[in-house]
Design a protein around this motif. Structure first.
Motif, PDB file in Angstrom:
ATOM      1  N   GLY A  19       0.957  -1.119  -0.238  1.00 33.31           N
ATOM      2  CA  GLY A  19       0.184  -0.385  -0.344  1.00 33.31           C
ATOM      3  C   GLY A  19       1.059   0.985   0.357  1.00 33.31           C
ATOM      4  N   ALA A  20       0.234   2.242   0.100  1.00 33.32           N
ATOM      5  CA  ALA A  20       1.280   3.672   0.302  1.00 33.32           C
ATOM      6  C   ALA A  20       2.143   3.623   1.664  1.00 33.32           C
ATOM      7  CB  ALA A  20      -0.102   4.740  -0.310  1.00 33.32           C
ATOM      8  N   ALA A  21       1.587   3.243   2.545  1.00 34.78           N
ATOM      9  CA  ALA A  21       2.373   3.332   3.766  1.00 34.78           C
ATOM     10  C   ALA A  21       2.083   2.207   4.707  1.00 34.78           C
ATOM     11  CB  ALA A  21       2.271   5.257   3.995  1.00 34.78           C
ATOM     12  N   ILE A  22       2.670   2.204   5.449  1.00 38.65           N
ATOM     13  CA  ILE A  22       2.486   1.360   6.725  1.00 38.65           C
ATOM     14  C   ILE A  22       2.929   2.592   7.985  1.00 38.65           C
ATOM     15  CG2 ILE A  22       2.861  -0.927   5.572  1.00 38.65           C
ATOM     16  CD1 ILE A  22       5.272  -0.558   7.192  1.00 38.65           C
ATOM     17  N   GLY A  23       2.235   2.219   9.146  1.00 36.63           N
ATOM     18  CA  GLY A  23       2.417   3.349  10.324  1.00 36.63           C
ATOM     19  C   GLY A  23       2.254   2.456  11.608  1.00 36.63           C
ATOM     20  N   MET A  24       2.016   3.521  13.087  1.00 38.38           N
ATOM     21  CA  MET A  24       1.140   3.268  13.514  1.00 38.38           C
ATOM     22  C   MET A  24       0.893   4.448  14.798  1.00 38.38           C
ATOM     23  SD  MET A  24       3.505   3.347  16.574  1.00 38.38           S
ATOM     24  CE  MET A  24       4.467   5.102  16.815  1.00 38.38           C
ATOM     25  N   THR A  25       0.033   3.604  15.848  1.00 33.65           N
ATOM     26  CA  THR A  25      -0.333   5.008  16.528  1.00 33.65           C
ATOM     27  C   THR A  25       0.075   4.035  17.894  1.00 33.65           C
ATOM     28  OG1 THR A  25      -2.449   4.329  16.675  1.00 33.65           O
ATOM     29  CG2 THR A  25      -1.995   6.140  15.662  1.00 33.65           C
ATOM     30  N   LEU A  26       0.545   5.063  19.020  1.00 32.41           N
ATOM     31  CA  LEU A  26       0.938   4.558  20.162  1.00 32.41           C
ATOM     32  C   LEU A  26       0.361   5.861  20.856  1.00 32.41           C
ATOM     33  CD1 LEU A  26       2.355   2.390  21.648  1.00 32.41           C
ATOM     34  CD2 LEU A  26       5.241   4.209  21.702  1.00 32.41           C
ATOM     35  N   ASP A  27      -0.374   5.014  21.946  1.00 32.00           N
ATOM     36  CA  ASP A  27      -1.190   6.694  22.532  1.00 32.00           C
ATOM     37  C   ASP A  27      -1.657   6.075  24.457  1.00 32.00           C
ATOM     38  OD1 ASP A  27      -3.010   8.176  24.234  1.00 32.00           O
ATOM     39  OD2 ASP A  27      -5.179   6.875  23.091  1.00 32.00           O
ATOM     40  N   GLY A  28      -0.863   6.937  25.232  1.00 35.73           N
ATOM     41  CA  GLY A  28      -1.094   6.357  26.193  1.00 35.73           C
ATOM     42  C   GLY A  28       0.638   6.640  26.888  1.00 35.73           C
ATOM     43  N   ILE A  29       0.965   7.520  25.868  1.00 40.80           N
ATOM     44  CA  ILE A  29       2.768   7.982  26.920  1.00 40.80           C
ATOM     45  C   ILE A  29       2.451   9.188  26.653  1.00 40.80           C
ATOM     46  CG2 ILE A  29       4.913   7.980  25.851  1.00 40.80           C
ATOM     47  CD1 ILE A  29       4.229   5.136  25.059  1.00 40.80           C
ATOM     48  N   PRO A  30       2.809   9.244  28.234  1.00 38.73           N
ATOM     49  CA  PRO A  30       3.229  10.639  29.396  1.00 38.73           C
ATOM     50  C   PRO A  30       4.050  11.827  27.981  1.00 38.73           C
ATOM     51  CG  PRO A  30       4.448   8.627  30.624  1.00 38.73           C
ATOM     52  CD  PRO A  30       3.644   8.583  29.207  1.00 38.73           C
ATOM     53  N   ALA A  31       3.769  12.966  28.400  1.00 36.02           N
ATOM     54  CA  ALA A  31       4.091  13.955  28.028  1.00 36.02           C
ATOM     55  C   ALA A  31       6.120  14.210  28.870  1.00 36.02           C
ATOM     56  CB  ALA A  31       3.472  15.068  27.952  1.00 36.02           C
ATOM     57  N   GLY A  32       6.424  13.939  27.729  1.00 31.66           N
ATOM     58  CA  GLY A  32       7.966  14.796  28.198  1.00 31.66           C
ATOM     59  C   GLY A  32       9.253  13.734  28.846  1.00 31.66           C
ATOM     60  N   LEU A  33       8.690  13.040  27.482  1.00 25.33           N
ATOM     61  CA  LEU A  33       9.458  11.700  27.792  1.00 25.33           C
ATOM     62  C   LEU A  33      10.371  12.352  26.375  1.00 25.33           C
ATOM     63  CD1 LEU A  33       7.389   8.536  27.702  1.00 25.33           C
ATOM     64  CD2 LEU A  33       8.762   9.679  29.521  1.00 25.33           C
ATOM     65  N   PRO A  34      11.880  12.574  26.596  1.00 23.84           N
ATOM     66  CA  PRO A  34      12.853  12.557  25.458  1.00 23.84           C
ATOM     67  C   PRO A  34      12.840  11.281  24.369  1.00 23.84           C
ATOM     68  CG  PRO A  34      14.333  11.511  27.409  1.00 23.84           C
ATOM     69  CD  PRO A  34      12.532  11.817  27.467  1.00 23.84           C
ATOM     70  N   SER A 127       1.664  -9.179   5.438  1.00 24.20           N
ATOM     71  CA  SER A 127       2.701  -9.574   5.494  1.00 24.20           C
ATOM     72  C   SER A 127       3.515  -9.102   6.938  1.00 24.20           C
ATOM     73  CB  SER A 127       3.138  -8.213   4.549  1.00 24.20           C
ATOM     74  OG  SER A 127       4.412  -8.557   4.462  1.00 24.20           O
ATOM     75  N   GLY A 128       5.207  -9.764   7.031  1.00 24.27           N
ATOM     76  CA  GLY A 128       6.333  -9.641   7.668  1.00 24.27           C
ATOM     77  C   GLY A 128       6.628  -7.797   7.995  1.00 24.27           C
ATOM     78  N   ARG A 129       6.072  -7.193   6.346  1.00 26.14           N
ATOM     79  CA  ARG A 129       5.991  -5.979   6.845  1.00 26.14           C
ATOM     80  C   ARG A 129       5.644  -5.137   7.281  1.00 26.14           C
ATOM     81  NH1 ARG A 129       9.837  -1.939   5.175  1.00 26.14           N
ATOM     82  NH2 ARG A 129       8.526  -0.216   4.916  1.00 26.14           N
ATOM     83  N   LEU A 130       4.282  -5.381   8.358  1.00 28.23           N
ATOM     84  CA  LEU A 130       3.784  -4.718   9.380  1.00 28.23           C
ATOM     85  C   LEU A 130       4.555  -4.455  10.461  1.00 28.23           C
ATOM     86  CD1 LEU A 130       1.081  -2.690   8.454  1.00 28.23           C
ATOM     87  CD2 LEU A 130       1.373  -5.055   7.169  1.00 28.23           C
ATOM     88  N   THR A 131       5.582  -5.767  10.651  1.00 32.69           N
ATOM     89  CA  THR A 131       6.756  -5.624  11.586  1.00 32.69           C
ATOM     90  C   THR A 131       7.582  -4.264  11.597  1.00 32.69           C
ATOM     91  OG1 THR A 131       8.324  -6.638  10.404  1.00 32.69           O
ATOM     92  CG2 THR A 131       7.210  -8.176  11.679  1.00 32.69           C
ATOM     93  N   ALA A 132       7.583  -3.428  10.974  1.00 30.92           N
ATOM     94  CA  ALA A 132       7.734  -2.298  11.018  1.00 30.92           C
ATOM     95  C   ALA A 132       7.449  -1.232  11.331  1.00 30.92           C
ATOM     96  CB  ALA A 132       8.496  -1.393   9.438  1.00 30.92           C
ATOM     97  N   PRO A 133       5.955  -1.356  11.720  1.00 34.20           N
ATOM     98  CA  PRO A 133       5.619  -0.230  12.114  1.00 34.20           C
ATOM     99  C   PRO A 133       5.856  -1.097  14.352  1.00 34.20           C
ATOM    100  CG  PRO A 133       3.592  -1.038  11.339  1.00 34.20           C
ATOM    101  CD  PRO A 133       5.121  -1.476  10.845  1.00 34.20           C
ATOM    102  N   LEU A 134       6.181  -1.821  14.023  1.00 34.29           N
ATOM    103  CA  LEU A 134       6.264  -2.485  15.487  1.00 34.29           C
ATOM    104  C   LEU A 134       7.329  -2.221  16.244  1.00 34.29           C
ATOM    105  CD1 LEU A 134       4.431  -6.693  15.667  1.00 34.29           C
ATOM    106  CD2 LEU A 134       3.572  -4.665  16.971  1.00 34.29           C
ATOM    107  N   CYS A 135       7.962  -2.198  14.917  1.00 36.52           N
ATOM    108  CA  CYS A 135       9.729  -1.494  15.681  1.00 36.52           C
ATOM    109  C   CYS A 135       9.963  -0.355  16.134  1.00 36.52           C
ATOM    110  CB  CYS A 135      10.895  -2.055  14.660  1.00 36.52           C
ATOM    111  SG  CYS A 135      11.112  -4.281  14.581  1.00 36.52           S
ATOM    112  N   ILE A 136       8.564   0.503  15.553  1.00 35.62           N
ATOM    113  CA  ILE A 136       9.038   1.859  15.526  1.00 35.62           C
ATOM    114  C   ILE A 136       8.848   1.932  17.396  1.00 35.62           C
ATOM    115  CG2 ILE A 136       7.637   3.973  15.355  1.00 35.62           C
ATOM    116  CD1 ILE A 136       7.349   3.073  12.471  1.00 35.62           C
TER     117      ILE A 136
END
Length: 262
Positions: A19-34, A127-136
Motif C-alpha cells: 500500500g501507500a504506507a504502513i504506520g502505527m499510533t501509540l496512545d497513553g505515553i506521558p508527556a516529557g519523555l525524550p 505481511s511481515g512488512r507490518l513488523t516495521a511499525p511494531l519496531c517504531i
C-alpha cells in the motif's frame, strides 16, 4: 480490534505490504519523555530489508515520519503517530495469489475470510512488512525503559541446525551481542550466514530462533493468571508473522528434568 494491542498503553498498526504506507499510533505515553530519533533509526535499521545477503531483497529505507505526539524532541502527551511510506512496491508480482495461494502464508485464509476483497499484494496486512511499525513503537519504548534501568537485548539463537551460544540465564551479558550480525559467537554467526546462502542457492529458505533477555524488571510486575508478563509477551509475539513457538526460561525442557533441577 485485531490490529490493536495493550490496555494502559495502546498500540495500533495500519497499512498493507504494498500500500501507500504502513504506520502505527501509540496512545497513553506521558508527556516529557525524550526521543532520540537517531537511536530509533539505528534500531529500525536492524530489521530493514535489502541491507545484506541474509535479508529479504526488497529495498526499503524504513524511515518513519512522525505526524503527531512528538514536539521538539519530547513526547507532548498526544497520541504518537508515525508512517513509513512504501517505495519498492511491485504489486503486479502477486496478481495470481487469489487463485493460487502460497503454502505457509495467509493467502488462502485471507481469500476465505474477506471473500476476494483483501489486498493480496505481498500478503496485504498479513505481511511481515507490518513488523516495521511494531519496531517504531518498540524502539521508542526501549529508549524510555532504558532510562528506568530496564535493558532488552536479543540474539539469533539458531539458524537451521546451527546454534549460537546462549545467554547466561542468571547474568546475561547483553552488551556481548554483535551489532553487525546479532550473535554472541562470531564463528557461529559466520556459519549461520553460510547456511542462509546455501538455502538461497537452492531457491529455498531456512528457519531459526531468537533468544531475548530483559534485565532490571521490578519484582511483582503483571497480574495473576491472564495478566501475567508471560501472557502479555506471548500475545504480541504471536502477532509477528511466522512465529510458531515461544518459550520462557528453559521452556519445554522443563518436561525433561526433575523438578528440583527445574
Amino acid at each position: 480490534m485485531s490490529s490493536t494491542y495493550g490496555e494502559m498503553i495502546r498500540l495500533s498498526i495500519f497499512g498493507q505490504s504494498h500500500g501507500a504506507a504502513i504506520g502505527m499510533t501509540l496512545d497513553g505515553i506521558p508527556a516529557g519523555l525524550p526521543v532520540n530519533l537517531e537511536t530509533l533509526q539505528a534500531f529500525l535499521n536492524r530489521r530493514a530489508p535489502g541491507q545484506n545477503d541474509w535479508s529479504t531483497p526488497r529495498k526499503e529505507e524504513d524511515r518513519p515520519e512522525f505526524l503527531g505526539g512528538i514536539l521538539d524532541g519530547y513526547t507532548c502527551g498526544a497520541p504518537i503517530a508515525a508512517v513509513i511510506y512504501n517505495k519498492n512496491t511491485r504489486s503486479g508480482d502477486y496478481e495470481n495469489l487469489k487463485g493460487c495461494p502460497r503454502p505457509g502464508h495467509a493467502d488462502y485464509t485471507a481469500q476465505v475470510k474477506y471473500g476476494g476483497f483483501q489486498d493480496a499484494a505481498g500478503g496485504g496486512h498479513f505481511s511481515g512488512r507490518l513488523t516495521a511499525p511494531l519496531c517504531i513503537a518498540g524502539g521508542l519504548c526501549k529508549q524510555w525503559l532504558s532510562q528506568m534501568g530496564i535493558e532488552i537485548a536479543a540474539h539469533i539463537q539458531s539458524i537451521g541446525r546451527i546454534k549460537d551460544t546462549a545467554f547466561d540465564p542468571v547474568n546475561p551479558d547483553l552488551q556481548k551481542v554483535s551489532t553487525d550480525f546479532p550473535v554472541l559467537d562470531p564463528v557461529c554467526g559466520k556459519q549461520m550466514q553460510d547456511e542462509i546462502a546455501k538455502a538461497r542457492s537452492f531457491g529455498d529458505s531456512v528457519g531459526g530462533s531468537i533468544q531475548c533477555a530483559v534485565t532490571g524488571l521490578p519484582a511483582g510486575l503483571g497480574e495473576p493468571m491472564f495478566g501475567g508478563v508471560e501472557s502479555k509477551i506471548a500475545q504480541i509475539v504471536y502477532g509477528i508473522p511466522a512465529v510458531k513457538g515461544v518459550e520462557f526460561g528453559i521452556g519445554f525442557d522443563c518436561a525433561c528434568v526433575p523438578g528440583s533441577q527445574s
